[in-house]
Structure formats: structure tokens, C-alpha cells
Design an enzyme around this catalytic site. Sequence first.
Site, PDB file in Angstrom:
ATOM      1  N   ASP A   1      41.787 -23.958 -16.051  1.00  0.00           N
ATOM      2  CA  ASP A   1      41.884 -24.268 -14.634  1.00  0.00           C
ATOM      3  C   ASP A   1      40.808 -25.280 -14.246  1.00  0.00           C
ATOM      4  O   ASP A   1      39.654 -25.171 -14.667  1.00  0.00           O
ATOM      5  CB  ASP A   1      41.707 -22.973 -13.830  1.00  0.00           C
ATOM      6  CG  ASP A   1      41.914 -23.155 -12.354  1.00  0.00           C
ATOM      7  OD1 ASP A   1      43.013 -23.566 -11.961  1.00  0.00           O
ATOM      8  OD2 ASP A   1      40.960 -22.878 -11.587  1.00  0.00           O
TER       9      ASP A   1
ATOM     10  N   ASP B   1      55.834  -1.132  -7.413  1.00  0.00           N
ATOM     11  CA  ASP B   1      54.842  -1.261  -6.340  1.00  0.00           C
ATOM     12  C   ASP B   1      54.966  -2.609  -5.620  1.00  0.00           C
ATOM     13  O   ASP B   1      54.131  -2.943  -4.776  1.00  0.00           O
ATOM     14  CB  ASP B   1      53.420  -1.076  -6.873  1.00  0.00           C
ATOM     15  CG  ASP B   1      53.004  -2.165  -7.865  1.00  0.00           C
ATOM     16  OD1 ASP B   1      53.862  -3.011  -8.231  1.00  0.00           O
ATOM     17  OD2 ASP B   1      51.830  -2.169  -8.289  1.00  0.00           O
TER      18      ASP B   1
ATOM     19  N   GLU C   1      43.852 -28.555 -16.957  1.00  0.00           N
ATOM     20  CA  GLU C   1      44.361 -29.058 -15.682  1.00  0.00           C
ATOM     21  C   GLU C   1      43.343 -30.044 -15.105  1.00  0.00           C
ATOM     22  O   GLU C   1      42.215 -29.664 -14.789  1.00  0.00           O
ATOM     23  CB  GLU C   1      44.562 -27.911 -14.692  1.00  0.00           C
ATOM     24  CG  GLU C   1      44.962 -28.383 -13.304  1.00  0.00           C
ATOM     25  CD  GLU C   1      44.734 -27.331 -12.217  1.00  0.00           C
ATOM     26  OE1 GLU C   1      45.528 -27.282 -11.274  1.00  0.00           O
ATOM     27  OE2 GLU C   1      43.746 -26.564 -12.318  1.00  0.00           O
TER      28      GLU C   1
ATOM     29  N   ASN D   1      56.648  -0.947 -12.267  1.00  0.00           N
ATOM     30  CA  ASN D   1      56.233   0.357 -11.708  1.00  0.00           C
ATOM     31  C   ASN D   1      56.558   0.499 -10.226  1.00  0.00           C
ATOM     32  O   ASN D   1      56.073   1.418  -9.564  1.00  0.00           O
ATOM     33  CB  ASN D   1      54.740   0.590 -11.948  1.00  0.00           C
ATOM     34  CG  ASN D   1      53.867  -0.456 -11.276  1.00  0.00           C
ATOM     35  OD1 ASN D   1      54.367  -1.391 -10.661  1.00  0.00           O
ATOM     36  ND2 ASN D   1      52.557  -0.283 -11.391  1.00  0.00           N
TER      37      ASN D   1
ATOM     38  N   ASP E   1      54.029  -7.228 -13.194  1.00  0.00           N
ATOM     39  CA  ASP E   1      52.996  -6.694 -14.081  1.00  0.00           C
ATOM     40  C   ASP E   1      53.302  -7.030 -15.538  1.00  0.00           C
ATOM     41  O   ASP E   1      54.350  -7.596 -15.863  1.00  0.00           O
ATOM     42  CB  ASP E   1      52.863  -5.181 -13.888  1.00  0.00           C
ATOM     43  CG  ASP E   1      54.204  -4.455 -13.868  1.00  0.00           C
ATOM     44  OD1 ASP E   1      55.036  -4.743 -14.748  1.00  0.00           O
ATOM     45  OD2 ASP E   1      54.415  -3.623 -12.967  1.00  0.00           O
TER      46      ASP E   1
ATOM     47  N   ASP F   1      58.539  -6.524 -11.763  1.00  0.00           N
ATOM     48  CA  ASP F   1      57.777  -5.327 -11.407  1.00  0.00           C
ATOM     49  C   ASP F   1      58.351  -4.140 -12.179  1.00  0.00           C
ATOM     50  O   ASP F   1      59.528  -3.810 -12.034  1.00  0.00           O
ATOM     51  CB  ASP F   1      57.873  -5.104  -9.895  1.00  0.00           C
ATOM     52  CG  ASP F   1      57.210  -3.823  -9.440  1.00  0.00           C
ATOM     53  OD1 ASP F   1      56.371  -3.285 -10.194  1.00  0.00           O
ATOM     54  OD2 ASP F   1      57.523  -3.360  -8.327  1.00  0.00           O
TER      55      ASP F   1
END
Length: 529
Positions: free
Chosen positions: A203, A28, A268, A26, A32, A24
Site C-alpha cells: 500500500d 454477521d 501501489e 457466519n 470473512d 459472509d
Amino acid sequence: MTAVNNDWWKGSVTYQIYPRSYQDSNQDGIGDLPGITARLPYIADLGVDAIWLSPIFTSPMADMGYDVSDYTDIDPLFGTLDDFDAMVARAHELGLKVIIDQVLSHSSDRHPFFQESRMSRDNPKADWYVWADPNLDGTPPNNWQALFGGAAWQWEPRRQQYYLHNFLKEQPDFNFHNPAVQDWLLGTMRFWLERGVDGFRLDTVNFYFHDVLLRSDPPDYRKKEKRDWHPYHMQYHLFSKNQPENLAFLQKMRVLLDQYDARTLVGEVGESHHAVEMMGQYTSGNRLHMAYSFEMLGPKFSARHFRDQIETFFSQAPDGWPCWAFSNHDVVRHVSRWREHGVSEAALAKQACALLLSMQGSICIYQGEELGQTDTELEYHELTDVQGIAFWPEDKGRDGCRTPMVWQHDAPFAGFSEAAPWLPVKATQAAHAMDTQLDVQGSVLEFYRQMLHLRREHEILRAGETVFQDTEEPILSFVRGGEIRCIFNLSSEPQQIECIEGSILISEGADRESGLVKLAGNGFVLLKL
């Protein structure tokens, strides 16, 4: 000018990043893209070839980004397109390829196309999703089940029809029988190729097409000791997925990828029946470059099991190519899953590393594996995963393997963030922190770095053919390319095996004496013949 290596993916090692849980930047509490960019030197130093990012696209996050509402933009939780471009540029500077998830079988129900499709039967997007009339008694058209519980059909009163969702009702399935849908989805892939991505992880690649006659799936024909806890697993999914039309669409994907240098497709295969054979089918000919299934992501841990998966694949698809993994964001981490077979977590983690990186095929490592990370034990009130919430306590869901990466043992939240993270960081996970292992002789992290260097140094470990020796459980022994013999004791008890002489490339808990290799519990050795 450096020649382009279009086959870089063959035998490569990819490091999977779960963006919400990596770093992280930033504060929060959610990982990210700038956080990932800051950690790329660490990943490059491991010695892997590529990174794979789980979905980062705009999404309502009903299924943590696997419900996409905009296929050509970044969700603000993770950053911006500029942040993405900066990450790709930095990865390429460090010699890392970038692979991103593509969730093509279904969209979010918030996607503008579905919002239009559900309004009526005669709008421009009316046939872009899978719609079906009810039976005369109002029930769904067939017995198909959703993976996250209940029927795979949801009623839409405006159309007076059901729509198909193999997962959540918030994840309606695209209608791949409509050529316009195929073309549009290929266009979204082109968008990312033009931005410089090196490949796609696809996916649920076997879910794209459904049976046009909407025939019901038959019961699972396999004998089982007890009834499954999930109705989905009581069926043999002969019609709801795995349709032959899939193969032609995979060829269309390959045509698109072949318009660009050095790009790759890894699929997958989400299937419990003949999955390895399907991997072979999907990678034979001009289709996917690689595929993986869940065959090595389950509880089975034996010499026979590992041998069967590899031999089955290469016998069924001699011109295909597998991608093997022991952990990912959907399953219990393998150090926890196979704990009963280990003398210690560290010993099991090192053996799993040596075994995986000795296999013929390409390899995927999930973030934290290199630290010997274990699954996090979560209480019900801590869950965010729809699967765990729906099936607790029989299935505790996937949150346990998705908790944040641990960087600094003594820092708040183990250095992932200064704010409370979206999933908790517990002491049992912080104990594996990167800073307690980096450059520490004998640590799991240092062993991963050594083994990754060995695989890169010896091309035979990336692409050499595999010949298995006939050994008794729990010994697994095979030779790669006629040059490197790999011997593993897949138990916590000491074992021994007759072995010809050879120089040791790497080993743990192994001694040679009078023509024997003696292996401690979870011991192994790689010998240069």
C-alpha cells in the site's frame, strides 16, 4: 520433482478480493476468511493465477483495515490465524497464489508502539513515528496536506509536538529514517512469508520516507481549467513523499523476498505526477517485481491514453514490469466510469476485459469485474467511507465500489449473507449476480473465462513485446510478440480499419470484408497472424 517457477508473477493475472464484501460465512453481515475459502473454486475456475486480499489484520477499522494495530494477527471480524492458514492451504491446492496487503507507511494510532511514542520524547519508541516541533506561532512545521482532508499534522500535547499523518489522524506515519523501524516492518513481512503467502501488495509504496528537512511542498505546476476540489491536489508532493531513500528500502524488501522461492512484490504508486515513470523506477533493478499506479484507474478512455501509458513505461524501464488494472477498491468501477463510451454495459465490460488481458504486463482484476458490475449509487446516510463522508457530494467516496459480491439473484442480499450487510446490496447490483451468468453463452462472466483461458494458452499475451500501429482515434491497434494483432474500437459508433488476414482468436462485434475489419461500437478482434 517439479521445478520452481520464480517468475510466475510475470504476465500473471491476480484477482483482488475485498474481504468485507466477498462472502459472509457466519451471518454477521461482514465477509470473512471462511467465506473466501468456500468461494476459491469459483475463482480458480475463472483461470486467474493469484488472489490478493485487502487488509485482514487487527484494526480499529477507522479506514477499513488500512489502520493496522497488530501486524501479525487476523482481525476477529475476518476470523483467526487458523482460518487464514486453511485459506492459504486450499488456495494452493487449487493452484492459486496468495498475495496479502501490507500497510507499512503508517499504523493505527491504537498500535502499542504509537501509544508509547506519543507519551514522551525519551521513551524506547519515541523516534518510531514522525514528530516535529511547531513553528513559533504554534502552527505545523510545513504545509503538507492529508489525503482525507486538512493538514497532515496532528498536535500531541504530551510531547508538545506534531505527528505526521498522510491519511487520517488515526493513521500516524512510521519514521522510516529509523533503521529499527525498517527492520521491525521487514520482520512482520517475514512472519507472513513463513505462513506460506506468495507475495505482498504494498500500500502507498511511495509514501514510506519523508523529507528530513520538512520542506514545504510547492504548488502544483500544471495548468488546470479549474481549481481542485481538494487542497491535497493543489500541491506538487516533492517533499512529503517520493523520496530517494525509498529505493534503498525497496532493495531491502527484495533481499528478504529472494530468501524464499517464487514470491513477489507489487507496489501501489499513489502519485499524480510522473506516476508511470515512477513505476518503472521502482521495478528496475533489484527492487519491486511489479508496480501499478492510478493512470488507468481514472476517467481517461482513448487510444492515445492507453498507448501512452504502455509505451512510456517500457521506454523508461525496459527491465521493469507493470501491473495494469482498470478497477479496484479505491475508484469508481470502470463500467460506470467509462459508461459514456459504451453502447451497453455488457459491451463495454467485454471490451475492457479483452483490452486489459491483451496488455503487456501483469494484470489485476477486482472482484465483480468479471460480472460487469457497476458502482452502487449510495445516499449520504448509507456511507461508511471517511473519504466520502468528508468530501460529499464532490467526492462520494469509495463505498460504491465496495458493496458486497452478488452470487444469487433471488437470494436475500444476493447470496452474500443472510444478515443485513455492512453496505447495501441494491437491485442494480443484484442484476449482475453470478448465478445469472455462469455457463450462460454471451454473458460477461463467460467472456472473462474465455479471455483468461486465451491469455493462459498464448504465452505471447503474457510477455510478448508490444508494437503499436499508427491509427486514428478511436481505434487502438497493436501487435503482441509479432504474432497476435489486437484491434479495439474505443467508441460507441461503428468504425473500420484496413487489416491483413489472420485467424480470429476471439472477437465481439467484428466482421472482415474486402481487406477491412468492420467494428461495431465497442467492437474488437484478436487475430493470430
